[in-house]
Design an enzyme around this catalytic site. Structure first.
Site, mmCIF file in Angstrom:
data_model
loop_
_atom_site.group_PDB
_atom_site.id
_atom_site.type_symbol
_atom_site.label_atom_id
_atom_site.label_comp_id
_atom_site.label_asym_id
_atom_site.label_seq_id
_atom_site.Cartn_x
_atom_site.Cartn_y
_atom_site.Cartn_z
ATOM 1 N N HIS A 254 -1.460 -0.008 -7.410
ATOM 2 C CA HIS A 254 -0.539 -0.422 -6.347
ATOM 3 C C HIS A 254 0.527 -1.362 -6.906
ATOM 4 O O HIS A 254 0.473 -2.579 -6.723
ATOM 5 C CB HIS A 254 -1.305 -1.077 -5.201
ATOM 6 C CG HIS A 254 -2.151 -0.124 -4.427
ATOM 7 N ND1 HIS A 254 -3.512 0.011 -4.650
ATOM 8 C CD2 HIS A 254 -1.838 0.772 -3.462
ATOM 9 C CE1 HIS A 254 -3.997 0.925 -3.825
ATOM 10 N NE2 HIS A 254 -3.001 1.418 -3.101
ATOM 11 N N HIS A 258 4.317 2.836 -8.212
ATOM 12 C CA HIS A 258 3.739 3.571 -7.076
ATOM 13 C C HIS A 258 4.711 3.549 -5.905
ATOM 14 O O HIS A 258 4.894 4.569 -5.215
ATOM 15 C CB HIS A 258 2.402 2.948 -6.673
ATOM 16 C CG HIS A 258 1.870 3.443 -5.357
ATOM 17 N ND1 HIS A 258 1.423 4.740 -5.157
ATOM 18 C CD2 HIS A 258 1.743 2.812 -4.155
ATOM 19 C CE1 HIS A 258 1.021 4.881 -3.908
ATOM 20 N NE2 HIS A 258 1.209 3.741 -3.273
ATOM 21 N N ASP A 295 3.678 -0.960 0.413
ATOM 22 C CA ASP A 295 2.566 -1.667 -0.243
ATOM 23 C C ASP A 295 3.003 -3.017 -0.816
ATOM 24 O O ASP A 295 2.419 -3.487 -1.803
ATOM 25 C CB ASP A 295 1.977 -0.804 -1.369
ATOM 26 C CG ASP A 295 0.847 0.100 -0.892
ATOM 27 O OD1 ASP A 295 0.189 -0.269 0.099
ATOM 28 O OD2 ASP A 295 0.647 1.170 -1.481
ATOM 29 N N ASP A 405 2.349 8.962 0.624
ATOM 30 C CA ASP A 405 1.550 7.872 0.074
ATOM 31 C C ASP A 405 0.431 8.388 -0.831
ATOM 32 O O ASP A 405 0.051 7.726 -1.804
ATOM 33 C CB ASP A 405 0.969 7.041 1.224
ATOM 34 C CG ASP A 405 0.293 5.765 0.736
ATOM 35 O OD1 ASP A 405 0.649 5.282 -0.363
ATOM 36 O OD2 ASP A 405 -0.574 5.239 1.457
ATOM 37 N N TYR A 427 -10.129 0.647 -8.733
ATOM 38 C CA TYR A 427 -11.397 0.738 -8.025
ATOM 39 C C TYR A 427 -12.515 0.016 -8.789
ATOM 40 O O TYR A 427 -13.314 -0.725 -8.202
ATOM 41 C CB TYR A 427 -11.795 2.203 -7.845
ATOM 42 C CG TYR A 427 -11.094 2.928 -6.719
ATOM 43 C CD1 TYR A 427 -10.273 2.251 -5.823
ATOM 44 C CD2 TYR A 427 -11.265 4.297 -6.546
ATOM 45 C CE1 TYR A 427 -9.641 2.925 -4.804
ATOM 46 C CE2 TYR A 427 -10.640 4.987 -5.508
ATOM 47 C CZ TYR A 427 -9.826 4.291 -4.646
ATOM 48 O OH TYR A 427 -9.201 4.960 -3.625
#
Length: 540
Positions: A254, A258, A295, A405, A427
């Site tokens: 992010h 992006h 974002d 997105d 993640y």
């Protein structure tokens, strides 16, 4: 595309000050404060005076570089009101400033004073316990409770102080200002090949530097007619894009690249679906601006973490889309700065519609709302989609920004695969932190459980393909350009998973044989490779 060279270097404005005509000349780059001080100097008053400017019809004129030029025959009427200050006013003002500064300094050191005081009290009580061994059991327990209470006070006060500093980046109440002005980087001339390529979903953003991406975004606003539609000052557009870039963090996924990726896909879908045939230019501006801002200031940890960790954002927004609410807040803080407000020249009603539209679209990017939005869209398609109904058009715009997105797998494999690496890295960072803090960990984020194919197959199969197929019912053009690449991506990851499963089966068979030194070494190597699948590549 337009650039600063097409703008006049200065502006001349005629003023009527107390019946005397004056003329001022200022640069279009001047701030509102600079122009107000220039008028005050011309009128011979202090810079603290209140200055009001009206045209010949009595309409108020904003004192800024965007104020319209006029002629000597229709000079602006200037009204000046000096602040009422008593003789001792300056002394009182100085004392007020000193008191304010003292209060701020006092707040800074208050934490240390509290810690010192509580530590002193703690030491006294501990010494009492060491010296007085003959205290009754009740008194000893009371002292222990006092010590425990004091330690809790120290811990809570210190934790609050640390948390405020740690989470200060999440505060969406401060005014955001541009840290630097428009840089002197060379102006990029886009070739026709680049202009055409920019409209394609196959566009490869990995080959472009940040300054180049800024120029490409700037081109999108000019090419779609948004600069003309909203009367955007080209220099303000540059400043706004710079400030947006500065407020994207350097997360693995992010980040500003992006942001550009999503904005470019939105631009491509506008072109591919010829959206200007179905909606107003204002709606196109809302779509592209929401994509650019969607974002802003993302911390790299998703809503689930925010809620489970009880962060400041989760508390502020009552666990309801905390990140998306924060992105909206930061977007409009940037626009609240006159130097970065690309919508400064629209009327109040138009800005109200723009604000509502951008907020609606950014909030729609919360995947927790995916089923709700898609069900609404399918219902409207079944009833016969009507572009003239605002509710139908709003739902379509929400679906479009959702598509953009999460559209990486629409792109060619060499473009999309590095994004999977980046997403898994983000993640894994979150799951590692969740394990350390004792929070729940989602299986698809756990580095010990997820691989590239397992991460992508279900998402492509159950989220991406159904969503893009539904949109293709309105716009057939995206079927070949977007739906088919998604199906190819699914097939590719399924083949990758099959190879991975076969490799694991081979390892199991090897381990079941009588142990030999060479076999054990080979099996150990295969186990490591099967577990890691494909080494993650950090793409910068």
């Amino acid at each position: 595309m337009g650039n600063a060279s097409s703008i006049e270097p200065s502006k001349t404005v005629y003023l009527d000050i107390n019946g005397k005509q004056e003329k001022i000349v200022f640069s279009r780059h001047c701030s509102a404060r600079d122009i107000q001080e220039l008028i005050a100097q011309t009128a011979g008053v202090t810079s603290n005076a209140t200055i009001t400017v009206k045209d010949v019809n009595g309409a108020h004129i904003s004192v800024s570089s965007a104020m319209p030029s006029n002629t000597a025959t229709n000079s602006y009427q200037v009204t000046i009101k000096e602040p009422q200050v008593q003789q001792t006013g300056e002394t009182e003002l100085f004392q007020t400033v000193l008191a304010t500064v003292a209060e701020q300094l006092n707040r800074v050191f208050r934490m240390e004073e509290l810690k010192t005081e509580l530590n002193q009290r703690l030491n006294v009580i501990e010494k009492r316990m060491e010296i007085v061994e003959g205290l009754k059991a009740v008194e000893i327990e009371k002292c222990k409770r006092d010590i425990s209470d004091i330690k809790d006070q120290i811990w809570n006060a210190q934790k609050k102080y640390v948390d405020l500093n740690k989470m200060s980046y999440l505060s969406d109440e401060k005014k955001i200002s541009l840290k630097r002005d428009v840089p002197t980087y060379p102006k990029y001339t886009l070739s026709q090949e680049t202009v055409d390529y920019l409209k394609q979903p196959t566009f490869d953003m990995w080959h472009w530097e940040p300054n180049e991406m800024l120029s490409l975004l700037e081109h999108m606003y000019h090419e779609l007619g948004l600069v003309k539609e909203f009367s955007i000052n080209p220099i303000t557009l540059k400043r706004w894009l710079l400030c947006v870039q500065e407020n994207y963090r350097n997360n693995p996924f992010h980040n500003f690249r992006h942001c550009f990726c999503v904005s470019q896909m939105m631009y491509g879908m506008i072109q591919l679906c010829r959206l200007w045939d179905h909606m107003a230019r204002e709606d196109l501006g809302i779509l592209l601006t929401a994509a650019v801002c969607h974002d802003l200031d993302h911390p790299g940890y998703n809503n689930t973490y925010q809620i489970n960790a009880r962060t400041e954002l989760a508390i502020r927004y009552n666990d309801i889309s905390p990140l998306e609410n924060h992105h909206c807040a930061v977007a409009f803080q940037i626009l609240s700065n006159p130097e970065c407000n690309i919508f400064a020249n629209v009327d109040k009603d138009t800005f109200k519609r723009i604000r509502a539209g951008i907020t609606m679209l950014i909030l729609a990017t919360d995947m927790a709302r995916h089923a709700e939005i898609m069900e609404s869209f399918k219902e409207k398609l079944a009833q016969g989609f009507d572009y003239k109904q605002k509710d139908n058009l709003d739902t379509l715009k929400m679906v479009l920004i959702k598509c953009c997105d999460i559209s990486n797998e629409v792109r060619p494999m060499e473009v999309s695969e590095p994004w999977v690496d980046c997403l898994l890295e983000e993640y894994f960072n979150q799951s590692d932190r969740e394990k350390m803090e004792g929070l729940p960990v989602a299986p698809f984020m756990d580095r010990d459980k997820v691989t590239k194919p397992t991460a992508q197959i279900g998402f492509i199969k159950f989220v991406l393909i159904p969503m893009f197929e539904t949109v293709s019912k309105l716009f057939n053009a995206i079927n070949d350009v977007m739906v088919m690449p998604l199906k190819n991506a699914k097939d590719r990851y399924e083949a990758m998973k099959s190879a991975e499963d076969a490799q694991k089966e081979f390892v199991t068979e090897e381990l079941a044989r009588p142990p030999r030194a060479s076999t054990l070494v080979a099996a150990s190597s295969l186990v490591r490779r099967a577990h890691l699948n494909v080494p993650l590549r950090r793409v910068t």
